[in-house]
Design an enzyme around this catalytic site. Structure first.
Site, PDB file in Angstrom:
ATOM      1  N   ARG A 103       0.887  -1.176   0.000  1.00  9.30           N
ATOM      2  CA  ARG A 103       0.000   0.000   0.000  1.00  9.30           C
ATOM      3  C   ARG A 103       0.916   1.213   0.000  1.00  9.30           C
ATOM      4  O   ARG A 103       1.678   1.420   0.955  1.00  9.30           O
ATOM      5  CB  ARG A 103      -0.923  -0.013   1.215  1.00  9.30           C
ATOM      6  N   HIS A 130      -7.196   1.222  -6.544  1.00  3.65           N
ATOM      7  CA  HIS A 130      -7.464   0.281  -5.452  1.00  3.65           C
ATOM      8  C   HIS A 130      -8.183  -0.944  -6.046  1.00  3.65           C
ATOM      9  O   HIS A 130      -9.367  -1.177  -5.803  1.00  3.65           O
ATOM     10  CB  HIS A 130      -8.333   0.973  -4.401  1.00  3.65           C
ATOM     11  N   GLN A 133     -10.172  -3.576  -3.916  1.00  5.70           N
ATOM     12  CA  GLN A 133     -11.461  -3.058  -3.463  1.00  5.70           C
ATOM     13  C   GLN A 133     -12.512  -3.204  -4.561  1.00  5.70           C
ATOM     14  O   GLN A 133     -13.619  -3.704  -4.328  1.00  5.70           O
ATOM     15  CB  GLN A 133     -11.311  -1.578  -3.072  1.00  5.70           C
ATOM     16  N   ASP A 222     -17.247   7.387  -1.508  1.00  6.74           N
ATOM     17  CA  ASP A 222     -15.992   7.186  -0.762  1.00  6.74           C
ATOM     18  C   ASP A 222     -15.673   8.517  -0.084  1.00  6.74           C
ATOM     19  O   ASP A 222     -16.290   9.558  -0.389  1.00  6.74           O
ATOM     20  CB  ASP A 222     -14.874   6.771  -1.739  1.00  6.74           C
ATOM     21  N   CYS A 262     -16.652   1.938   0.270  1.00 11.45           N
ATOM     22  CA  CYS A 262     -15.508   1.036   0.487  1.00 11.45           C
ATOM     23  C   CYS A 262     -15.072   1.024   1.949  1.00 11.45           C
ATOM     24  O   CYS A 262     -14.380   0.104   2.366  1.00 11.45           O
ATOM     25  CB  CYS A 262     -14.354   1.437  -0.408  1.00 11.45           C
ATOM     26  N   ARG A 290     -13.941  -8.513   0.815  1.00 17.18           N
ATOM     27  CA  ARG A 290     -12.500  -8.266   0.663  1.00 17.18           C
ATOM     28  C   ARG A 290     -11.740  -9.553   0.981  1.00 17.18           C
ATOM     29  O   ARG A 290     -10.802  -9.917   0.286  1.00 17.18           O
ATOM     30  CB  ARG A 290     -12.032  -7.147   1.612  1.00 17.18           C
TER      31      ARG A 290
HETATM   32  N1   CP Z   1     -11.442  -0.132   2.063  1.00 16.93           N
HETATM   33  C1   CP Z   1     -10.172  -0.245   2.517  1.00 16.93           C
HETATM   34  O1   CP Z   1      -9.241  -0.476   1.772  1.00 16.93           O
HETATM   35  O2   CP Z   1     -10.054  -0.117   3.861  1.00 16.93           O
HETATM   36  P1   CP Z   1      -8.674  -0.027   4.671  1.00 16.93           P
HETATM   37  O3   CP Z   1      -8.056   1.290   4.326  1.00 16.93           O
HETATM   38  O4   CP Z   1      -9.076  -0.097   6.104  1.00 16.93           O
HETATM   39  O5   CP Z   1      -7.805  -1.162   4.255  1.00 16.93           O
HETATM   40  N1  NVA Z   2      -9.892   6.877  -1.241  1.00 18.07           N
HETATM   41  C1  NVA Z   2      -9.561   6.364   0.064  1.00 18.07           C
HETATM   42  C2  NVA Z   2      -9.834   4.899   0.131  1.00 18.07           C
HETATM   43  C3  NVA Z   2      -9.603   4.269   1.470  1.00 18.07           C
HETATM   44  C4  NVA Z   2      -9.831   2.799   1.445  1.00 18.07           C
HETATM   45  C5  NVA Z   2      -8.105   6.661   0.391  1.00 18.07           C
HETATM   46  O1  NVA Z   2      -7.260   6.514  -0.502  1.00 18.07           O
HETATM   47  O2  NVA Z   2      -7.817   7.052   1.517  1.00 18.07           O
END
Ligand code: CP
Ligand code: NVA
Length: 308
Positions: A103, A130, A133, A222, A262, A290
């Protein structure tokens, strides 16, 4: 399939195969069965940002399949690409583990990891996309609606990483998406052109949430403030006024439309508590999926016979 960095890079048949495998493994595990196809295999999990769903579902999925996940905080290794070049990290980790998930802030960090790693690399969210997701999302939509092709998602909010992966998934799987964002926060033109290049008229952009939700099967939102944008919070909250998913907006959508997010959700901003908790909200099925998708992805990418 060598890596999983973007849905755009996958074929429709690869995506459908992953969805099918997700459903099969979900059924198997819910019936108490086990598939230990990754026995003895290791997954390195690099995180530059916080996570609840992605981290825990990958850890459980890897363990469920007989493998072992290794969670690595940036400070444990002196930062990604800081103490040593990403290309060196990729090659060193490849000598120890069977897969790397990361990540990151910059998507290029993932691309660099994948370029130099000798094991599969998985995008666990970047500023660009993502994909894990979006795949859990379409799995959930398929379960609730009984099909994907021909369905329409109305995405209300920021043209961000989550929106971008969703438009690519829609384009590959025969769905449509109306993206309603405030001026200046639209999905980038290149991603829209790419999605519409895969399947004409996949994405419609608008600045009017009311227009987007007409005929929608799914109303999706989101956060307005993604990880890394915390300094812009005040301005963004101002700019996104009128883009909240709430009961008033849902009245303009078909009665059968489901609500998705999400998560994490900032109730009172992009969605109201009432709408997140409403009967047609499927946000926790989405979160659960997930795990089921992660199992399928790990099985597909990591279960070859490579020996360390
Ligand atoms: N939706 C999602 O990716 O959540 P987290 O940031 O908690 O992993
Ligand atoms: N768009 C958000 C998604 C979190 C799962 C972020 O990148 O923080």
């Amino acid at each position: 399939m060598e890596n999983f960095l973007s849905i755009y890079d996958c074929t429709a048949s690869q995506l459908n195969e992953l969805l099918q495998l997700s459903s099969e493994l979900k059924k198997l595990y819910k019936a108490g069965g086990r598939d230990l196809c990754l026995a003895g295999k290791a997954l390195a999990m690099l995180f530059e940002k916080v996570s609840l769903r992605t981290r825990i579902s990958f850890q459980i999925a890897m363990t469920d399949l007989g493998g072992y996940p290794i969670y690595i905080k940036p400070e444990d290794i002196g930062g990604i690409g800081k103490r040593e070049p990403v290309k060196d990290m990729a090659r060193v980790l490849s000598r120890y583990v069977d897969g790397i998930m990361a990540r990151t802030f910059e998507h290029d960090t993932l691309v660099e990891l994948a370029r130099f790693a000798e094991v599969p690399v998985i995008n666990a969210l970047s500023d660009f996309s993502h994909p894990c997701q979006a795949m859990a999302d379409v799995l959930t939509i398929g379960e609730h609606c009984g099909k994907l092709a021909g369905l329409k998602i109305a995405y209300i909010g920021d043209g961000n990483n989550v929106a971008r992966s969703l438009v690519f998934a829609c384009a590959k799987l025969g769905m449509k998406m109306a993206v309603a964002s405030p001026a200046g926060y639209e999905l980038d033109a290149d991603s829209v052109a790419k999605a519409n290049g895969i399947a004409a008229d996949t994405v419609i952009q608008t600045n009017a949430p009311a227009d987007a939700v007409i005929d929608a099967d799914i109303v999706y939102t989101d956060t307005w403030v993604s990880m890394g944008q915390e300094d812009e919070k005040k301005q963004r909250i101002k700019d996104f006024e009128g883009f909240q998913v709430n009961a008033e907006l849902m009245k303009l959508a078909p009665a059968k439309a489901r609500v998705m997010h999400c998560l994490p959700a900032y109730r009172g901003l992009e969605i109201t508590d009432e709408t997140a908790e409403a009967e047609n909200s499927i946000i926790f099925d989405q979160a659960e999926n997930r795990l089921h998708f992660q199992r399928a992805l790990l099985k597909k990418l990591l279960s070859d016979n490579r020996e360390r």
